[in-house]
Design a protein around this motif. Structure first.
Motif, PDB file in Angstrom:
ATOM      1  N   PRO A   1      66.697  11.012  36.736  1.00  0.00           N
ATOM      2  CA  PRO A   1      65.777  11.854  35.961  1.00  0.00           C
ATOM      3  C   PRO A   1      64.429  11.183  35.709  1.00  0.00           C
ATOM      4  O   PRO A   1      63.392  11.847  35.722  1.00  0.00           O
ATOM      5  CB  PRO A   1      66.528  12.074  34.642  1.00  0.00           C
ATOM      6  N   VAL A   2      64.448   9.877  35.477  1.00  0.00           N
ATOM      7  CA  VAL A   2      63.186   9.167  35.274  1.00  0.00           C
ATOM      8  C   VAL A   2      62.343   9.243  36.536  1.00  0.00           C
ATOM      9  O   VAL A   2      61.152   9.572  36.500  1.00  0.00           O
ATOM     10  CB  VAL A   2      63.454   7.687  34.906  1.00  0.00           C
ATOM     11  N   LEU A   3      62.975   8.975  37.657  1.00  0.00           N
ATOM     12  CA  LEU A   3      62.281   9.029  38.933  1.00  0.00           C
ATOM     13  C   LEU A   3      61.733  10.426  39.189  1.00  0.00           C
ATOM     14  O   LEU A   3      60.601  10.583  39.663  1.00  0.00           O
ATOM     15  CB  LEU A   3      63.256   8.640  40.039  1.00  0.00           C
TER      16      LEU A   3
ATOM     17  N   SER B   1      60.843  12.644  37.022  1.00  0.00           N
ATOM     18  CA  SER B   1      59.675  12.962  36.186  1.00  0.00           C
ATOM     19  C   SER B   1      58.429  12.267  36.722  1.00  0.00           C
ATOM     20  O   SER B   1      57.328  12.816  36.676  1.00  0.00           O
ATOM     21  CB  SER B   1      59.941  12.587  34.726  1.00  0.00           C
ATOM     22  N   LEU B   2      58.601  11.054  37.254  1.00  0.00           N
ATOM     23  CA  LEU B   2      57.465  10.371  37.869  1.00  0.00           C
ATOM     24  C   LEU B   2      56.961  11.155  39.074  1.00  0.00           C
ATOM     25  O   LEU B   2      55.752  11.312  39.276  1.00  0.00           O
ATOM     26  CB  LEU B   2      57.871   8.967  38.326  1.00  0.00           C
TER      27      LEU B   2
END
Lengths: 119, 119
Positions: free
Chosen positions: A98-100, A102-103
């Motif tokens: 999920p972090v990736l 959003s990036l």
DNA sequence: GCGTATAGTTACAAAAAGAAACCTAGCAAG
DNA sequence: CTTGCTAGGTTTCTTTTTGTAACTATACGC
């Protein structure tokens, strides 16, 4: 052979702020790119180095070792000649998707904005 | 007085990968922490420095200038003595909130996991 | 024997970060 | 009048990180 590393992290030496906690594990450009390129699956060292692009052998080795120690990455060594070493994400590493995402989403929107302004 | 900087970025000198594009703007630990601390609103330089914690004056100054040049941060100088300089996020800077949120969410979950394993 | 290939290490150079002192200008205390 | 305080910034110096390039080990094909 498979090397594994438990999360040998004591809660008290993590920063109070969750954002900083995350940065401690992936606060570096190369670490994020390793994550990005291992997300689809296992890769060999040289393959990973080429797909990341612009990273020196020394630094990639160092970052992979750190990420292994942090429990994000698994390292499989095959006793062949020439040596074969495969890297893949652990479940913890994959949990950063999920972090990736959003990036990636933000980058896509930003590129669109820049392209529109550049006319 | 207000200094502004347009997004003077040419689309062609951005990396093809959107993740890398985002990293070009906030690929550094300090930049993320500036973002985190300015997200709630305007802060003065010293205030920001204290709230981030552990950052040197030189590096914070440099990072704020870069972020201003990238159009993420606004810098307001008040001609007083002693000088007063206030920093705040531009709309573009605020648009990074989802990224920050995902970092925070993951960090929170990770801390919970570590706490559970440490028993 | 000789060159090839792969992951890694080592030695050195360059760049970034950190630490600490100094600068500016006005106001207030002594 | 002099001294000290203020806040943001710069400068100088030191330390840490990053990057560059050469070298290692070992089996295979020629």
């Amino acid at each position: 052979m498979t090397e594994t590393t438990a999360l040998g992290v004591s809660p008290q030496d993590l920063p109070a702020c969750p954002v900083e906690t995350t940065l401690r594990l992936i606060g570096n450009k190369w670490e994020v790119l390793v994550l990005r390129d291992l997300m689809p699956g296992t890769k060999r060292f040289g393959e990973l180095r080429r797909s990341i692009g612009g990273v020196s052998q020394k630094v990639l080795t160092a970052k992979l070792r750190e990420m292994q120690a942090d429990g994000l990455v698994e390292r499989h060594v095959y006793a062949e000649v020439p040596p074969r070493v495969e890297y893949s994400l652990t479940p913890l590493g994959r949990s950063l998707k999920p972090v990736l995402d959003s990036l990636e989403q933000w980058g896509t929107a930003y590129k669109k904005k820049v392209a529109a302004a550049g006319r």
